[in-house]
Design a protein around this motif. Structure first.
Motif, PDB file in Angstrom:
ATOM      1  N   GLN A  42       1.442  14.405  -8.190  1.00  0.00           N
ATOM      2  CA  GLN A  42       0.762  14.981  -7.041  1.00  0.00           C
ATOM      3  C   GLN A  42       1.785  15.381  -5.986  1.00  0.00           C
ATOM      4  O   GLN A  42       2.787  14.702  -5.794  1.00  0.00           O
ATOM      5  CB  GLN A  42      -0.221  13.976  -6.438  1.00  0.00           C
TER       6      GLN A  42
ATOM      7  N   ARG B 150      11.839   3.639  -1.504  1.00  0.00           N
ATOM      8  CA  ARG B 150      10.723   3.824  -0.568  1.00  0.00           C
ATOM      9  C   ARG B 150      10.758   5.147   0.185  1.00  0.00           C
ATOM     10  O   ARG B 150      10.271   5.238   1.301  1.00  0.00           O
ATOM     11  CB  ARG B 150      10.670   2.673   0.422  1.00  0.00           C
TER      12      ARG B 150
ATOM     13  N   ALA C  20       0.834  -1.201   0.000  1.00  0.00           N
ATOM     14  CA  ALA C  20       0.000   0.000   0.000  1.00  0.00           C
ATOM     15  C   ALA C  20       0.870   1.253   0.000  1.00  0.00           C
ATOM     16  O   ALA C  20       0.557   2.233  -0.696  1.00  0.00           O
ATOM     17  CB  ALA C  20      -0.923  -0.001   1.217  1.00  0.00           C
ATOM     18  N   HIS C  21       1.953   1.234   0.743  1.00  0.00           N
ATOM     19  CA  HIS C  21       2.876   2.376   0.783  1.00  0.00           C
ATOM     20  C   HIS C  21       3.497   2.619  -0.594  1.00  0.00           C
ATOM     21  O   HIS C  21       3.537   3.743  -1.086  1.00  0.00           O
ATOM     22  CB  HIS C  21       3.964   2.111   1.829  1.00  0.00           C
ATOM     23  N   ASP C  22       3.985   1.554  -1.220  1.00  0.00           N
ATOM     24  CA  ASP C  22       4.578   1.677  -2.548  1.00  0.00           C
ATOM     25  C   ASP C  22       3.553   2.152  -3.574  1.00  0.00           C
ATOM     26  O   ASP C  22       3.856   2.990  -4.427  1.00  0.00           O
ATOM     27  CB  ASP C  22       5.163   0.341  -2.995  1.00  0.00           C
ATOM     28  N   ALA C  23       2.334   1.631  -3.503  1.00  0.00           N
ATOM     29  CA  ALA C  23       1.292   2.032  -4.449  1.00  0.00           C
ATOM     30  C   ALA C  23       0.917   3.488  -4.286  1.00  0.00           C
ATOM     31  O   ALA C  23       0.679   4.189  -5.278  1.00  0.00           O
ATOM     32  CB  ALA C  23       0.061   1.148  -4.273  1.00  0.00           C
ATOM     33  N   ALA C  24       0.877   3.973  -3.055  1.00  0.00           N
ATOM     34  CA  ALA C  24       0.556   5.386  -2.824  1.00  0.00           C
ATOM     35  C   ALA C  24       1.622   6.292  -3.427  1.00  0.00           C
ATOM     36  O   ALA C  24       1.300   7.306  -4.069  1.00  0.00           O
ATOM     37  CB  ALA C  24       0.416   5.650  -1.332  1.00  0.00           C
ATOM     38  N   HIS C  25       2.892   5.941  -3.261  1.00  0.00           N
ATOM     39  CA  HIS C  25       3.964   6.751  -3.840  1.00  0.00           C
ATOM     40  C   HIS C  25       3.957   6.683  -5.364  1.00  0.00           C
ATOM     41  O   HIS C  25       4.142   7.690  -6.040  1.00  0.00           O
ATOM     42  CB  HIS C  25       5.321   6.304  -3.301  1.00  0.00           C
ATOM     43  N   GLU C  26       3.723   5.507  -5.934  1.00  0.00           N
ATOM     44  CA  GLU C  26       3.700   5.378  -7.383  1.00  0.00           C
ATOM     45  C   GLU C  26       2.520   6.123  -7.992  1.00  0.00           C
ATOM     46  O   GLU C  26       2.643   6.715  -9.062  1.00  0.00           O
ATOM     47  CB  GLU C  26       3.679   3.907  -7.780  1.00  0.00           C
ATOM     48  N   THR C  27       1.376   6.113  -7.334  1.00  0.00           N
ATOM     49  CA  THR C  27       0.215   6.857  -7.823  1.00  0.00           C
ATOM     50  C   THR C  27       0.478   8.356  -7.778  1.00  0.00           C
ATOM     51  O   THR C  27       0.174   9.080  -8.735  1.00  0.00           O
ATOM     52  CB  THR C  27      -1.041   6.511  -6.999  1.00  0.00           C
ATOM     53  N   ALA C  28       1.054   8.837  -6.690  1.00  0.00           N
ATOM     54  CA  ALA C  28       1.371  10.265  -6.578  1.00  0.00           C
ATOM     55  C   ALA C  28       2.390  10.679  -7.630  1.00  0.00           C
ATOM     56  O   ALA C  28       2.275  11.741  -8.240  1.00  0.00           O
ATOM     57  CB  ALA C  28       1.893  10.581  -5.178  1.00  0.00           C
TER      58      ALA C  28
END
Length: 79
Positions: free
Chosen positions: A29, A51, A16-24
């Motif tokens: 963003q 990370r 979830a942490h990696d996905a949040a950074h990749e989405t941003a």
């Protein structure tokens, strides 16, 4: 058991942490809307540090924040 889970993060939390950074980064963003002055990656690209984001990039964004709006995938059609 809850103390152990606070010390050792679960694989789901890591994902979830990696996905949040990749989405941003993908949608440029927040601090991902400016290039990183430390590792010299352009805007919208993850920093070379694994990370994390360099403090210089966050500081550059905080000096001149750019309003970016919502992530397009999270916005429903209004028409």
């Amino acid at each position: 058991m809850s103390l152990l889970s606070a010390i050792l993060p679960s694989p789901a939390a890591d994902a979830a942490h990696d996905a949040a950074h990749e989405t941003a980064a993908r949608f440029q963003q927040g601090a991902y809307s400016v290039p990183c002055p430390q590792c010299h990656v352009p805007a919208g690209v993850l920093c070379l540090a694994r990370r994390s984001m360099h403090a210089a990039r966050r500081a550059l964004y905080r000096r001149n924040p750019k309003p970016t709006g919502l992530v397009p995938l999270l916005v429903g059609r209004t028409r």
